[in-house]
Scaffold this active site. Sequence first.
Site, mmCIF file in Angstrom:
data_model
loop_
_atom_site.group_PDB
_atom_site.id
_atom_site.type_symbol
_atom_site.label_atom_id
_atom_site.label_comp_id
_atom_site.label_asym_id
_atom_site.label_seq_id
_atom_site.Cartn_x
_atom_site.Cartn_y
_atom_site.Cartn_z
ATOM 1 C CD GLU A 1 26.689 46.001 48.453
ATOM 2 O OE1 GLU A 1 25.647 45.410 48.761
ATOM 3 O OE2 GLU A 1 27.674 45.895 49.272
ATOM 4 C CG HIS B 1 34.848 38.639 52.563
ATOM 5 N ND1 HIS B 1 34.166 37.686 52.827
ATOM 6 C CD2 HIS B 1 33.962 39.794 52.825
ATOM 7 C CE1 HIS B 1 32.977 37.999 53.316
ATOM 8 N NE2 HIS B 1 32.825 39.200 53.147
#
Lengths: 387, 360
Positions: B89, B158
Amino acid sequence: MLSVFARNLRTLGCRGIYQSYHINNYATSTEASFETQPYKLHKLDEGPSTNVTVTRDDALTYYRQMQMIRRMETVAGNLYKSKIIRGFCHLYSGQEAICVGMEASINKKDAVITAYRAHGWTYIRGVSLVGVLAELTGKQSGCAQGKGGSMHMYNENFYGGNGIVGAQVPLGAGIAFALKYQKTDNICITLYGDGAANQGQLFEAYNMAKLWNLPCIFVCENNGYAMGTSLDRSSASTQYFSRGDYVPGVQVDGMDVLAVKECTRFCKDFVLKNGPILIEASTYRYSGHSMSDPGTSYRTREEVQEVRERRDPISKFKERIISANLATPEEIKKIDVEVRKEVDEATEVAKTDRELPLEELYNKIYSNPEPDYQVRGCDPTIMAASH
Amino acid sequence: MAAISVRKLVKDPIWMVLKRNISMTPGRLGTQMTVRDALNSALEEELKRDERVFLMGEEVAQYDGAYKVSKGLLNKFGEKRIIDTPITEMGFTGLAIGAAMAGLKPIVEFMTFNFSMQAIDQVINSAAKTYYMSAGAVPVNIVFRGPNGAAAGVAAQHSQCFGAWYAHCPGLKVVSPYSSEDAKGLLKAAIRDPNPVVCLENEILYGLPFEMSDEAMGEDFVIPIGKAKIEREGKHVTLVAHTRYVGICLEAAEELAGKGVECEVVNLRSLRPLDEETIINSVMKTNHLITVEGGWPQYGVGSEISALVSESSAFNYLDAPILRVTGADVPMPYAKTLETNALPQAFNVIKTVKKSLNIP
């Protein structure tokens, strides 16, 4: 007790051999050739040439450019000590041969991005002395009108000046990506230091650059110290030119402007055919990490002095120019005087110019904002128009 | 969720009555589109419109998108425009931002915004601040998009909502669509916007169908960033929400309508800039304000709205303190009952409305 790095530097300096050839019997030659240090190669069968040639005109240009940057940085240091420059100020003195040598082998449409030791690069990429010095003093004739400061100077195809260690490297891979996407035959030079060389995001950038064959030249300006931390204290491997692993690499003497020029020529050519390459340029900074670091707690004064005497990029190049009869000592002196004058004039502007008016605080946060967009100031009574 | 379950449970005449009260733009009856398909249309249209636009992220190309938002795009546009990245990322976000600085228009997909934390330095320090630091020399035309906030059963790492984090920063714009129209119009606006825009989608909304007007089906349909929408008009209390919680508010508003309480439901659509004018006008009308969001209470979207309404001319119109309905101040648990009670439900909104109006 010299560090490993300094000992190596000294040995290299003693081994520096160059020959010059007279082309004719007149006072000055039109060109000369020299030998450089050998280049260390990683995953490359061939490297840059150790025989470099320079014309008289180019030699004088490079000399002037390096001297200009040296003088500009000296002045910046003095302005900082007089508290006219605030915050961060990371000087490039000692490293001039890298930006001058590299710029000599690229064109204006190639891109460059570097970290915070950026003043030399800013100048060589076309920003005027006033643009740099007035940015440092925070005035409106600065290249970012005083809003960026030392670490945030930009120009066409020069993407700064970046404050976060290592962050510029994926950015540089992205610029190379854009150059390839737009089908140009330009490259991006992406610079970082020996300290940043251990950042994870560099390896992420190497991976994508290699995977997608991006025209990116990664350059480690290895000056031996990451702030106060020497190479052997920060890096399990100090062979920075090999740290790209599957990305081929070459190590060059970063104090030799002609070697850097030749290395860059080789690498640009390579990268346009084969994808990324990594250059490690061995160099040295005379100042501390920044103006708040005297630079003496982690290295000896003798070490610094030794580099000045044996490896200074400007005085070594001057010796070459003169001994090869490319120019006379008087011509060199004339350049020195001109450089000093130019920098002094720019310094005057940088000191006496005005800062941006207060309403500019709230401007240029967004590109093309709504006409009624307002920005909150420090208390609920302040809502400023923003353009 | 609210729209589809109500429709199935209720007979047609009643649905016609309800439909009059649910703010829907008029159009062809039956043009329904899921949020996922609306996003897909937006991406396709903008990729077609401008060569410089490209999509980059994990699994966006060959896999058709982890949540199938980019389905079919690789076939239509090819590998140059739809790019699968390695799982890096920080690296690919930085790379995309560099590409934006050099003149392209990237769309970066975060598989979820939780993973954007790895790249957040690039988003803030390289994207958001650069235009200002360069005094306007370097614009950064980029979109960061992906699912934000809670999904179902994916637990603490998450499930975080990043609305407050990104909306905090000058230099970014942040949008948070609810309906399919929102999703299409806001994503298109975001891609066309020359600034860095964070588009916070929601996984649970992806599969929900919504009515799409003729206008919304058009190729140039954009929704202005920074303007909220009144989803339902009412006179007793203002409910301000974004994303999925607009739906929760509409559900609560239905139930309260049966008890004679008319709620005005404001769909923020954008978190930065925030549509203060719409909120203030609504509060001046209803005299009661409740904010509803999925993020944690401390330093959140509701906190910001509460502060700015208190500082505004609407303060004198308040008949009760501003109240917030938020996610519980806990990391998200896995067990079903715990998870359900960690996020606002209609009953939380109803209870809070009753508290605000001081009714039983």
